[in-house]
Design an enzyme around this catalytic site. Sequence first.
Site, short mmCIF file in Angstrom:
data_model
loop_
_atom_site.label_atom_id
_atom_site.label_comp_id
_atom_site.label_asym_id
_atom_site.label_seq_id
_atom_site.Cartn_x
_atom_site.Cartn_y
_atom_site.Cartn_z
N CYS A 120 11.42 -42.17 -11.17
CA CYS A 120 10.84 -41.01 -11.85
C CYS A 120 10.50 -41.41 -13.27
CB CYS A 120 11.79 -39.83 -11.85
SG CYS A 120 10.94 -38.29 -12.23
N CYS A 122 10.50 -39.40 -16.07
CA CYS A 122 10.94 -38.53 -17.18
C CYS A 122 11.76 -39.23 -18.26
CB CYS A 122 11.66 -37.29 -16.65
SG CYS A 122 12.98 -37.62 -15.50
N CYS A 130 8.18 -35.50 -15.71
CA CYS A 130 8.32 -36.47 -14.62
C CYS A 130 6.98 -37.07 -14.22
CB CYS A 130 8.97 -35.80 -13.42
SG CYS A 130 10.60 -35.10 -13.80
N LYS A 195 14.10 -30.71 -4.08
CA LYS A 195 14.72 -30.76 -5.40
C LYS A 195 14.31 -29.51 -6.15
CE LYS A 195 15.04 -33.39 -9.65
NZ LYS A 195 14.83 -34.66 -10.32
N ARG A 205 20.46 -34.63 -18.27
CA ARG A 205 19.30 -34.80 -19.15
C ARG A 205 19.72 -35.33 -20.51
NH1 ARG A 205 15.55 -29.70 -17.32
NH2 ARG A 205 15.31 -30.43 -15.17
N ARG A 217 10.29 -27.72 -15.76
CA ARG A 217 9.83 -28.48 -14.59
C ARG A 217 9.45 -27.56 -13.42
NH1 ARG A 217 11.23 -33.22 -16.84
NH2 ARG A 217 13.40 -33.95 -17.03
N GLU A 233 8.68 -29.04 2.62
CA GLU A 233 8.76 -30.26 1.81
C GLU A 233 9.31 -31.41 2.66
OE1 GLU A 233 7.78 -31.21 -1.05
OE2 GLU A 233 7.52 -29.47 -2.34
N LYS A 248 18.91 -31.20 -3.40
CA LYS A 248 19.49 -31.30 -4.74
C LYS A 248 19.17 -30.06 -5.55
CE LYS A 248 18.96 -33.94 -8.94
NZ LYS A 248 18.17 -34.87 -9.68
N SER A 274 25.08 -33.37 -12.00
CA SER A 274 25.91 -33.48 -13.21
C SER A 274 26.58 -32.17 -13.62
CB SER A 274 25.05 -34.01 -14.36
OG SER A 274 23.92 -33.16 -14.58
N TYR A 313 29.18 -38.20 -8.76
CA TYR A 313 29.87 -38.88 -9.85
C TYR A 313 31.38 -38.95 -9.58
CZ TYR A 313 25.35 -37.79 -11.84
OH TYR A 313 24.00 -37.68 -12.02
C1 PBG Z 1 15.01 -37.17 -12.93
C2 PBG Z 1 16.33 -36.79 -12.37
C3 PBG Z 1 17.14 -35.71 -12.75
C4 PBG Z 1 18.32 -35.83 -12.00
C5 PBG Z 1 18.16 -36.93 -11.18
N1 PBG Z 1 16.92 -37.50 -11.40
C6 PBG Z 1 16.95 -34.67 -13.78
C7 PBG Z 1 15.82 -33.75 -13.69
O1 PBG Z 1 15.06 -33.69 -12.74
O2 PBG Z 1 15.65 -33.03 -14.69
C8 PBG Z 1 19.51 -34.92 -12.09
C9 PBG Z 1 20.81 -35.56 -11.79
C10 PBG Z 1 22.01 -34.78 -12.21
O3 PBG Z 1 21.93 -33.70 -12.84
O4 PBG Z 1 23.10 -35.28 -11.93
N2 PBG Z 1 13.92 -36.56 -12.33
ZN ZN Z 2 12.03 -36.90 -13.54
#
Ligand code: PBG
Ligand code: ZN
Length: 324
Positions: A120, A122, A130, A195, A205, A217, A233, A248, A274, A313
Amino acid sequence: MTFPITRLRRLRTTATMRRLVRETALSVDDFVYPLFTCPGTNVKEPIGSMSGCFHFSPDVIADEAREVAGLGIPAVLLFGLPSNKDATGSEAWDDGGAVPLAIKAIKEACPELLVITDACLCAYTDHGHCGVVKDGKIVNDETCDLLAKMAVCHAKAGADIVAPSDMMDGRIGVMRDLLDENELEGVAIMSYSAKYASAYYGPFREAAHSAPSEGDRKSYQMDPANSDEAMLEMELDVEEGADILMVKPGLAYLDIVQRAKQSFNLPIAVYNVSGEYMMLQATADAGLIDLEQTTMETLTAFKRAGADIIITYSAKLAAKLLAK
Ligand code: PBG
Ligand code: ZN
């Protein structure tokens, strides 16, 4: 079949009895552990927003990989930081970037450990979106081409699986084509298929320095209110050649995990993100819950809902607890 003939408590009497009738067994084989790599040397910097997580420079990340592999965890999911951000995120496909270097270091130290890479833009773009931004809009097809270049860069460095997390339309097909053109047909794609535009990504982030500087986003990630759309999707990703489908975040989306498992015959991954991780860490730090028990209960819920793969994690902690 009613009381007093049926007494469901009979099968709950002892630990052994409960073990015998348990329907869901969590295994270390299910886990993927996310790792963060950054440019530089000899860096192992704690990530302030995510307890127990670090930024590792490529030269020291192999130590962490050895520990992960030693715990029996089959895979890591690698996220990278660039040394410079620009409008298109061009360091994302730089063969000398932190991610390709880290892949090589991990593969050298632990050839068996699977390396999955997040694809990605971002963390690499100066605006934090992204994809490529033009006139305030995220341009879909151009972004797909860049993501495919990023995937090829990772795959050439030795990644086993690439995992696009951007949510552009058609990116799986474009990525599959470019991988195949580069004779990387053996590299798998784990698609972040469903997602959602979630506030649970907050701590990440901060870790990836990837918050969008303007806007949000929501024009590419999914609306949390939708479920049928997640199935669409996934259907498209299957048609485009995805090997693994992901949902996710996890906890607020267990219904999507269950539907995905029932609807598709590919492995289903769930990302325990996270914010979900830190909810448990922070609450446990406040002395309000037991971290080990709530962690195992949470991971079991993903498995029970139908997840074949759990990205978390908490993988190291859970692996240690399962080995006890
Ligand atoms: C990037 C990405 C993100 C996460 C994984 N890949 C953040 C987002 O889309 O803003 C989130 C992972 C997490 O919160 O543990 N696109
Ligand atoms: Zn991204």
